[in-house]
Design an enzyme around this catalytic site. Structure first.
Site, PDB file in Angstrom:
ATOM      1  N   SER A   1       0.328  -0.996  -0.136  1.00 26.39           N
ATOM      2  CA  SER A   1      -0.012  -0.181  -0.061  1.00 26.39           C
ATOM      3  C   SER A   1       0.926   0.776   0.122  1.00 26.39           C
ATOM      4  O   SER A   1       1.921   1.204   0.873  1.00 26.39           O
ATOM      5  CB  SER A   1      -0.857  -0.401   1.137  1.00 26.39           C
ATOM      6  OG  SER A   1      -1.139   0.815   1.582  1.00 26.39           O
TER       7      SER A   1
ATOM      8  N   TYR B   1      -2.238  -0.943  10.527  1.00 28.43           N
ATOM      9  CA  TYR B   1      -2.464  -1.357   9.156  1.00 28.43           C
ATOM     10  C   TYR B   1      -0.553  -1.160   8.478  1.00 28.43           C
ATOM     11  O   TYR B   1      -0.154  -1.501   7.885  1.00 28.43           O
ATOM     12  CB  TYR B   1      -3.287   0.042   8.089  1.00 28.43           C
ATOM     13  CG  TYR B   1      -3.180  -0.630   7.385  1.00 28.43           C
ATOM     14  CD1 TYR B   1      -4.323  -1.832   6.539  1.00 28.43           C
ATOM     15  CD2 TYR B   1      -3.771   0.093   6.003  1.00 28.43           C
ATOM     16  CE1 TYR B   1      -3.796  -2.302   5.209  1.00 28.43           C
ATOM     17  CE2 TYR B   1      -3.208   0.050   4.694  1.00 28.43           C
ATOM     18  CZ  TYR B   1      -3.932  -1.173   4.206  1.00 28.43           C
ATOM     19  OH  TYR B   1      -4.020  -1.729   2.605  1.00 28.43           O
TER      20      TYR B   1
HETATM   21  N1  LIG Z   1      -8.866  -0.720  -1.466  1.00 36.70           N
HETATM   22  C1  LIG Z   1      -8.091  -0.127  -1.405  1.00 36.70           C
HETATM   23  O1  LIG Z   1      -7.602   1.145  -1.642  1.00 36.70           O
HETATM   24  C2  LIG Z   1      -6.304  -0.113  -1.444  1.00 36.70           C
HETATM   25  C3  LIG Z   1      -5.014   0.464  -1.114  1.00 36.70           C
HETATM   26  C4  LIG Z   1      -3.881   0.140  -0.883  1.00 36.70           C
HETATM   27  C5  LIG Z   1      -4.187  -1.501  -0.761  1.00 36.70           C
HETATM   28  N2  LIG Z   1      -4.779  -2.107  -0.604  1.00 36.70           N
HETATM   29  C6  LIG Z   1      -4.635  -4.077  -0.578  1.00 36.70           C
HETATM   30  O2  LIG Z   1      -5.287  -4.328  -1.807  1.00 36.70           O
HETATM   31  C7  LIG Z   1      -5.343  -5.755  -0.838  1.00 36.70           C
HETATM   32  C8  LIG Z   1      -6.565  -6.092  -1.355  1.00 36.70           C
HETATM   33  O3  LIG Z   1      -7.801  -4.921  -1.264  1.00 36.70           O
HETATM   34  P1  LIG Z   1      -9.538  -4.949  -1.299  1.00 36.70           P
HETATM   35  O4  LIG Z   1      -9.396  -3.086  -0.880  1.00 36.70           O
HETATM   36  O5  LIG Z   1      -9.667  -5.862  -2.666  1.00 36.70           O
HETATM   37  O6  LIG Z   1      -9.815  -5.539  -0.341  1.00 36.70           O
HETATM   38  P2  LIG Z   1     -11.598  -6.399  -0.216  1.00 36.70           P
HETATM   39  O7  LIG Z   1     -11.981  -6.407   1.430  1.00 36.70           O
HETATM   40  O8  LIG Z   1     -12.594  -5.776  -1.255  1.00 36.70           O
HETATM   41  O9  LIG Z   1     -10.556  -7.430  -0.639  1.00 36.70           O
HETATM   42  C9  LIG Z   1     -10.314  -8.492   0.223  1.00 36.70           C
HETATM   43  C10 LIG Z   1     -10.359  -9.730   0.369  1.00 36.70           C
HETATM   44  O10 LIG Z   1      -9.548 -10.447   1.428  1.00 36.70           O
HETATM   45  C11 LIG Z   1     -10.030 -11.810   1.510  1.00 36.70           C
HETATM   46  N3  LIG Z   1      -9.471 -11.977   3.126  1.00 36.70           N
HETATM   47  C12 LIG Z   1      -8.892 -11.772   4.600  1.00 36.70           C
HETATM   48  N4  LIG Z   1      -8.959 -12.415   5.717  1.00 36.70           N
HETATM   49  C13 LIG Z   1      -8.264 -13.098   5.085  1.00 36.70           C
HETATM   50  C14 LIG Z   1      -8.325 -14.108   5.377  1.00 36.70           C
HETATM   51  N5  LIG Z   1      -7.722 -14.413   6.551  1.00 36.70           N
HETATM   52  N6  LIG Z   1      -8.038 -15.387   4.629  1.00 36.70           N
HETATM   53  C15 LIG Z   1      -7.880 -15.124   3.165  1.00 36.70           C
HETATM   54  N7  LIG Z   1      -8.497 -14.328   2.184  1.00 36.70           N
HETATM   55  C16 LIG Z   1      -8.401 -13.310   3.588  1.00 36.70           C
HETATM   56  C17 LIG Z   1     -11.546 -11.104   2.705  1.00 36.70           C
HETATM   57  O11 LIG Z   1     -12.373 -12.716   2.090  1.00 36.70           O
HETATM   58  C18 LIG Z   1     -11.410 -10.397   0.731  1.00 36.70           C
HETATM   59  O12 LIG Z   1     -12.562 -11.149  -0.066  1.00 36.70           O
HETATM   60  C19 LIG Z   1      -5.893  -6.024   0.471  1.00 36.70           C
HETATM   61  O13 LIG Z   1      -3.998  -6.690   1.098  1.00 36.70           O
HETATM   62  C20 LIG Z   1      -5.148  -3.814   0.827  1.00 36.70           C
HETATM   63  O14 LIG Z   1      -4.329  -3.809   2.116  1.00 36.70           O
HETATM   64  C21 LIG Z   1      -6.261  -1.902  -1.173  1.00 36.70           C
END
Ligand SMILES: NC(=O)c1ccc[n+]([C@@H]2O[C@H](COP(=O)([O-])OP(=O)(O)OC[C@H]3O[C@@H](n4cnc5c(N)ncnc54)[C@H](O)[C@@H]3O)[C@@H](O)[C@H]2O)c1
Length: 252
Positions: free
Chosen positions: A140, A157
């Site tokens: 991130s 985080y």
């Molecule tokens: N959306 C953003 O703006 C953003 C920004 C920076 C980084 N990220 C990173 O991107 C990645 C995905 O985020 P997203 O935005 O798609 O979030 P999201 O919440 O839409 O998806 C996250 C997924 O991870 C799964 N998950 C959670 N805990 C788990 C576990 N213990 N075992 C297996 N699966 C698990 C959830 O069930 C979900 O399907 C994350 O690592 C997040 O930190 C997202």
């Protein structure tokens, strides 16, 4: 087809960025295995994937035995694994002085211990099978900067993603002799269920837009496109790197 013949594990593929990555990989010819605790979302992702032979294996990345089982089953079913995307992640908003140990552990377990378990299990199989694979860690911009708009403090985080950035580099170095490449993608704000509440709030949205030179939020396809590049042979001379996908936020 840039990923024809490749087998990819995408953790957290049942939603958001993981779904975008899974869709791009499948469109480029990979067989995709989703490891997630979200069964409904993962099924929806599977329904969206081009091609066939994709699967969902319910896996909590914080549980070593479930991760080992996932990787073992993938190798048995597909004959190997060429790509791992450590994408599963969670966020929680609590100021530093109020943060309890349990919440700290939960965030670290998913965001940092999960990638450790998954990468170790996959790298061991890649080495055993002589596969020159690619591991991609979704970090991130919050591994580099602290975003605390409207009191949205998330020190655990920040720390977990900063840790994953360094694990990315350490794994890249150690696994280079096995020709396994390890790279990171650091997203800014991407429109997913993770950011849903913030993006619905006009004040938060305008705070974000003030900081993003390209004046839009990211989409899961933006993350999928970069992941495909890092998974493919086009990035064959890149390891230990981070691609920042944030519309220009952190350059200011
Ligand atoms: N959306 C953003 O703006 C953003 C920004 C920076 C980084 N990220 C990173 O991107 C990645 C995905 O985020 P997203 O935005 O798609 O979030 P999201 O919440 O839409 O998806 C996250 C997924 O991870 C799964 N998950 C959670 N805990 C788990 C576990 N213990 N075992 C297996 N699966 C698990 C959830 O069930 C979900 O399907 C994350 O690592 C997040 O930190 C997202």
């Amino acid at each position: 087809m840039r990923l024809a013949g490749k087998v990819a594990i995408v953790t957290g593929g049942g939603s958001g960025n993981g779904r975008g990555i899974a869709q791009k990989f499948a469109a480029e010819g990979a067989k995709v295995v989703i490891g997630d605790i979200n069964e409904g979302g993962s099924q929806e992702t599977l329904n969206l994937l081009k091609g066939n032979g994709h699967s969902f294996m319910r896996t909590d990345v914080t549980k070593k035995e479930e991760v080992d089982n996932l990787v073992g089953q993938v190798v048995d079913k597909y004959g190997g694994v060429h790509i791992l995307v450590n994408n599963a992640g969670i966020v929680a908003f609590t100021p530093f002085l109020e943060l309890e140990e349990e919440e700290w552990d939960r965030v670290f377990d998913v965001n940092l211990k999960g990638p450790f378990f998954c990468s170790q299990a996959v790298a061991r199989e890649m080495i055993r099978l002589g596969i020159h694979g690619s591991i991609i860690n979704i970090t991130s911009v919050e591994a580099m900067i602290v975003v605390s708009s409207s009191g949205h403090c998330q020190p655990h985080y920040n720390a977990s993603k900063g840790g994953l950035e360094m694990l990315n580099k350490a794994m890249a170095l150690e696994l280079s002799s096995a020709k396994i490449r390890v790279n990171a993608i650091a997203p800014g704000v991407v429109e997913t269920p993770f950011t849903e509440n913030a993006l619905k709030n006009p004040q938060a949205m305008s705070w974000i837009m003030d900081r993003v030179p390209l004046k839009r939020v990211g989409q899961p396809q933006d993350i999928g496109n970069a992941a495909c590049f890092l998974a493919s042979d086009e990035s064959d001379y890149i390891t230990g790197a981070t691609i920042v996908i944030d519309g220009g936020w952190v350059i200011q």
